[in-house]
Write a protein that holds these residues in place. Structure first.
Motif, mmCIF file in Angstrom:
data_model
loop_
_atom_site.group_PDB
_atom_site.id
_atom_site.type_symbol
_atom_site.label_atom_id
_atom_site.label_comp_id
_atom_site.label_asym_id
_atom_site.label_seq_id
_atom_site.Cartn_x
_atom_site.Cartn_y
_atom_site.Cartn_z
ATOM 1 N N LEU A 527 0.671 -0.915 -0.137
ATOM 2 C CA LEU A 527 -0.151 -0.022 -0.105
ATOM 3 C C LEU A 527 0.866 1.115 -0.056
ATOM 4 N N HIS A 528 1.808 1.280 0.731
ATOM 5 C CA HIS A 528 2.856 2.343 0.787
ATOM 6 C C HIS A 528 3.549 2.847 -0.592
ATOM 7 N N ILE A 533 1.531 9.976 -3.110
ATOM 8 C CA ILE A 533 2.920 11.019 -2.681
ATOM 9 C C ILE A 533 4.100 10.167 -2.713
ATOM 10 N N GLY A 534 4.640 10.251 -3.646
ATOM 11 C CA GLY A 534 5.879 9.538 -3.886
ATOM 12 C C GLY A 534 6.252 9.314 -5.525
ATOM 13 N N PRO A 535 6.995 8.230 -5.683
ATOM 14 C CA PRO A 535 7.374 8.227 -7.294
ATOM 15 C C PRO A 535 6.385 7.637 -8.047
ATOM 16 N N VAL A 628 -2.011 -0.031 -13.712
ATOM 17 C CA VAL A 628 -3.372 0.054 -12.942
ATOM 18 C C VAL A 628 -4.025 -1.297 -12.627
ATOM 19 N N THR A 629 -4.076 -2.274 -13.635
ATOM 20 C CA THR A 629 -4.685 -3.476 -13.137
ATOM 21 C C THR A 629 -4.048 -4.390 -12.334
ATOM 22 N N LEU A 630 -2.840 -4.485 -12.581
ATOM 23 C CA LEU A 630 -1.942 -5.098 -11.454
ATOM 24 C C LEU A 630 -1.906 -4.865 -10.171
ATOM 25 N N GLU A 651 -2.906 5.278 4.286
ATOM 26 C CA GLU A 651 -2.081 4.745 3.323
ATOM 27 C C GLU A 651 -2.863 3.798 2.287
ATOM 28 N N LEU A 652 -4.026 3.280 2.780
ATOM 29 C CA LEU A 652 -4.899 2.740 1.720
ATOM 30 C C LEU A 652 -5.497 3.734 0.802
ATOM 31 N N TRP A 653 -5.943 4.862 1.341
ATOM 32 C CA TRP A 653 -6.603 5.674 0.319
ATOM 33 C C TRP A 653 -5.468 6.419 -0.659
ATOM 34 N N TRP A 654 -4.426 6.800 0.111
ATOM 35 C CA TRP A 654 -3.303 7.145 -0.906
ATOM 36 C C TRP A 654 -3.231 6.229 -1.759
ATOM 37 N N ALA A 655 -3.147 5.178 -1.698
ATOM 38 C CA ALA A 655 -2.739 4.048 -2.527
ATOM 39 C C ALA A 655 -3.785 3.956 -3.616
ATOM 40 N N VAL A 656 -5.314 4.044 -3.199
ATOM 41 C CA VAL A 656 -6.382 4.148 -4.082
ATOM 42 C C VAL A 656 -6.084 5.343 -5.171
ATOM 43 N N ALA A 657 -5.887 6.501 -4.665
ATOM 44 C CA ALA A 657 -5.499 7.438 -5.414
ATOM 45 C C ALA A 657 -4.221 7.436 -6.273
ATOM 46 N N GLY A 658 -3.173 6.768 -5.889
ATOM 47 C CA GLY A 658 -2.020 6.282 -6.605
ATOM 48 C C GLY A 658 -2.529 5.381 -7.781
#
Length: 718
Positions: A527-528, A533-535, A628-630, A651-658
């Motif tokens: 998730l992180h 926020i990141g690369p 995106v699919t993987l 971190e879950l919602w930042w991952a969803v945004a990612g």
């Protein structure tokens, strides 16, 4: 040791005033100096002319004469600094006969002692017979400029005229300056010069003879002859028919026509009328025009039957020689027209400058290959654009199937990473996993959303050809709307299936084996790593580049299969016919033809997604695939491991945004690269594409529902 002229040139370069510089330069002109010194002097004179600053004349008489000439010739472009400097140069020479005699002698000696054929025939023409040989030749020329002591007009022209705009001001020289320049060449020749100097028209004729021989040789070679046109087997009953057909080709008759022109020229020199010469010249022009048409047939054949860069290079060089021969013939027949010589000089300077450009070589020889590759993608991409409701629902089903296959891909990926192998070996196994999944999708006719943009962009670019009419613009806008709608459906179909199924697989695995697919620590790390926020956006954009690259390789594979006629080789293979029968061998050949590009594209995409991150991380910078699919499937597994408490984790919602950024960047980058290549392959101007944006936005505001659901009736469907 430095010669006296070289030392004087050093002092001259230190001067700042344009008029004084010219006086100093003309004062050291010496027609009896060694060849290298005279060449260096001419190069400095050319640099003085090209410098771009107006001459500050200190002589009232010179100013008055220049003003009188400009009043007499109002068409003279006073804004051109090069023309102004040449006018001032000629005025100074008229006032100093000694300087004028030396300058005229240097100009005549340059034409007499240098190899003019190298400029007339070879300027702008690659010497090597292959593309990569010409590429290294240009790279070498850009690093090592020619020396001024080479008795070669091409070398002198390269050193004298090195700017991009030189050909423009040469072609725009006014009539009065051209007449005075020609008079300068004829000023007070010595008796020895008169006896030993051949007319420049003979150099033009010799260069024309050389070019026609080269054109004929290339046109009669196997690579061109076999692609101009095939003789109908039903009409060919004797071997001699093939020979007769070849003799009708313009390349076969070109050399004879050139010899006839030379014979007619000798007759005119002997005092006979010019009627025969004009007849032979017109016939030669006709053959050159037929040769040009024949090269178009070769390019059409290549486009239909596969493109080879080396063959394109050979044919493109032959076309350049045909154009050069036409220019030389025009200049030879219009020797009394000063503008004809200026146009020829400008063309030679421009061609010589282009011959030094690596970008020009790549652009001119890869355009047809790019068009062939793009056309394959356009034909394939048409199947990925849903223009009505039935096709839209079909795309949703295909995307759902692709998401189901990706569930297995995600689970196998976690199994590979859980072994903690060496990075390169892990990347190889991951690439094999991806490739196997993509091949399974291909043969099951499922869809992976992010692969479609690279295929559909060329389809849109092909429709740009018809945007010259309102109906064409409307059709293009409808295709854009259908494309955006289809991409959204494909992404949603992938993600909405892969996420819940991966989540369910994790729960089922835990229920059956009382274990997780990945550890809680790995779930948190996953998730992180997907956080917005990141690369993640940067990695997603690079993944889009890999997606586009796979479509490029797929198009190349399709072109290679057609170019080498592998399908025919399989269909007529003796062992395959004995084993499968003639019909079976034909079906196998057709199956290979239909799937070779897809198989190659999917294998290369899978291997690139696995190996490129490992290679870049080892040798350049850290890179991870963000697909995106993987990634959506990985979040589903991680959420199943962490449970409902993970819903409270930022971190879950930042991952969803990612993952949302991945969906945008995967699609946008691959689409933008494919669309740019498609537009460049069709030689469309950027402003023509830009003018369609308003029509697209207008449709979006008028009918926004088309972005999410196709209209009931599809008048624009194809």
């Amino acid at each position: 040791m430095l010669t006296t002229l070289t030392r004087l040139l050093k002092k001259w370069r230190a001067s700042r005033d344009g008029g004084h510089q010219l006086d100093a330069l003309l004062a050291i002109a010496n027609k009896s100096a060694p060849y290298a010194d005279r060449s260096e002097w001419l190069i400095e004179l050319a640099h003085w002319i090209r410098r771009g600053r107006e001459v500050q004349q200190s002589n009232n008489e010179a100013t008055t004469e220049q003003a009188t000439e400009q009043a007499a010739t109002p068409a003279t472009p006073r804004s051109n600094p090069a023309h102004t400097r040449i006018r001032y140069l000629l005025h100074v020479l008229d006032r100093n006969p000694t300087w004028k005699a030396n300058v005229a002698g240097i100009l005549r000696a340059l034409l007499r002692e240098s190899d003019g054929l190298s400029l007339l025939c070879d300027a702008g023409m690659p010497v090597h017979s292959g593309f990569f040989g010409a590429l290294f030749e240009r790279l070498e020329a850009s690093l090592i400029p020619p020396a001024p002591n080479r008795r070669d007009l091409t070398a002198i022209v390269t050193l004298m005229f090195s700017a991009d705009h030189d050909a423009e001001w040469i072609a725009a020289l006014p009539t009065d300056l051209l007449i005075r320049i020609r008079a300068l060449f004829d000023y007070e020749p010595d008796e020895a010069e008169t006896q030993n100097t051949a007319p420049f028209s003979l150099d033009l004729l010799a260069a024309l003879h050389n070019l026609t021989c080269q054109i004929s040789s290339t046109g009669l070679s196997q690579i061109v002859r076999s692609r101009i046109g095939e003789v109908d087997a039903s009409d060919t009953r004797e071997t001699s028919d093939v020979r007769i057909a070849m003799e009708k080709q313009p390349f076969y008759r070109l050399t004879r026509a050139m010899l006839a022109v030379e014979a007619a020229h000798q007759s005119v020199a002997a005092g006979e009328p010019q009627d025969k010469l004009l007849h032979e010249v017109n016939y030669l022009r006709l053959l050159l025009d037929e040769c040009r048409s024949a090269t178009d047939k070769v390019f059409a054949h290549l486009y239909r039957n596969g493109v080879s860069v080396d063959i394109v290079f050979q044919v493109e060089r032959m076309r350049m020689r045909i154009v050069r021969a036409e220019h030389l013939l025009n200049a030879w027949m219009a020797q009394d027209d000063p503008h004809a010589g200026a146009r020829l000089t400008a063309e030679l300077v421009n061609a010589n400058h282009a011959s030094q450009s690596v970008a020009h070589l790549v652009r001119s020889n890869f355009s047809l290959l790019a068009r062939k590759v793009v056309e394959y993608s356009a034909d394939t991409g048409e199947h990925y654009i849903a223009r009505d409701r039935a096709e839209y629902l079909k795309m949703l089903r295909m995307a759902a199937g692709g998401g189901l296959v990706t569930v297995v891909t995600v689970c196998v990926k976690f199994a590979i990473t859980g072994v903690h192998l060496q990075a390169m070996l892990e990347g190889l196994l991951a690439g094999i996993n991806y490739a196997a999944s993509f091949l399974l999708m291909h043969f099951l006719h499922f869809s992976l959303a992010t692969k479609q943009p690279a295929m559909t962009a060329p389809t849109l670019a092909r429709e740009l050809d018809g945007t010259g009419t309102p109906a064409g613009v409307d059709s293009f806008v409808s295709s854009v709307m259908a494309l955006m709608r289809t991409q959204a459906a494909a992404v949603l179909g992938n993600v909405l299936l892969v996420f819940p199924v991966c989540f369910g697989v994790q729960l089922l695995w835990h229920a059956l084996f009382n274990a997780n697919i990945i550890s809680p620590e790995k779930a948190h790390a996953t998730l992180h790593s997907f956080s917005l926020i990141g690369p993640t956006p940067f990695y997603a954009a690079l993944t889009g580049v890999l997606l586009w690259s796979s479509s490029l390789i797929a198009g190349w594979a399709d072109n290679w299969f057609v170019l080498h006629r592998v399908g025919d080789a399989l269909a007529y293979n003796r062992r395959l016919r004995l084993t499968l029968g003639a019909a079976g061998a034909a079906r196998l050949a057709q199956a290979c033809r239909s799937n070779v590009a897809g198989v190659v594209g999917n294998i290369t995409l899978g291997l690139m997604l696995g190996l490129v991150p490992a290679i870049l991380t080892a040798f350049a910078f850290t890179f991870e695939v963000r697909h995106v699919t993987l990634s959506a499937g990985s979040i589903g597994v991680a959420l199943g491991v962490l449970g409902k408490d993970a819903l409270k984790l930022p971190e879950l919602w930042w991952a969803v945004a990612g993952v949302g950024s991945m969906a945008i960047l995967n699609v946008a980058v691959s689409f933008a690269l494919a669309f740019y290549m498609a537009v460049r392959s069709r030689d469309l101007r950027r402003n023509a594409v830009r003018s369609l944006r308003g029509a697209i936005w207008q449709r979006v505001f008028q009918r926004p529902q088309e972005l999410f659901w196709p209209t009931k009736t599809a008048p624009d469907s194809k």
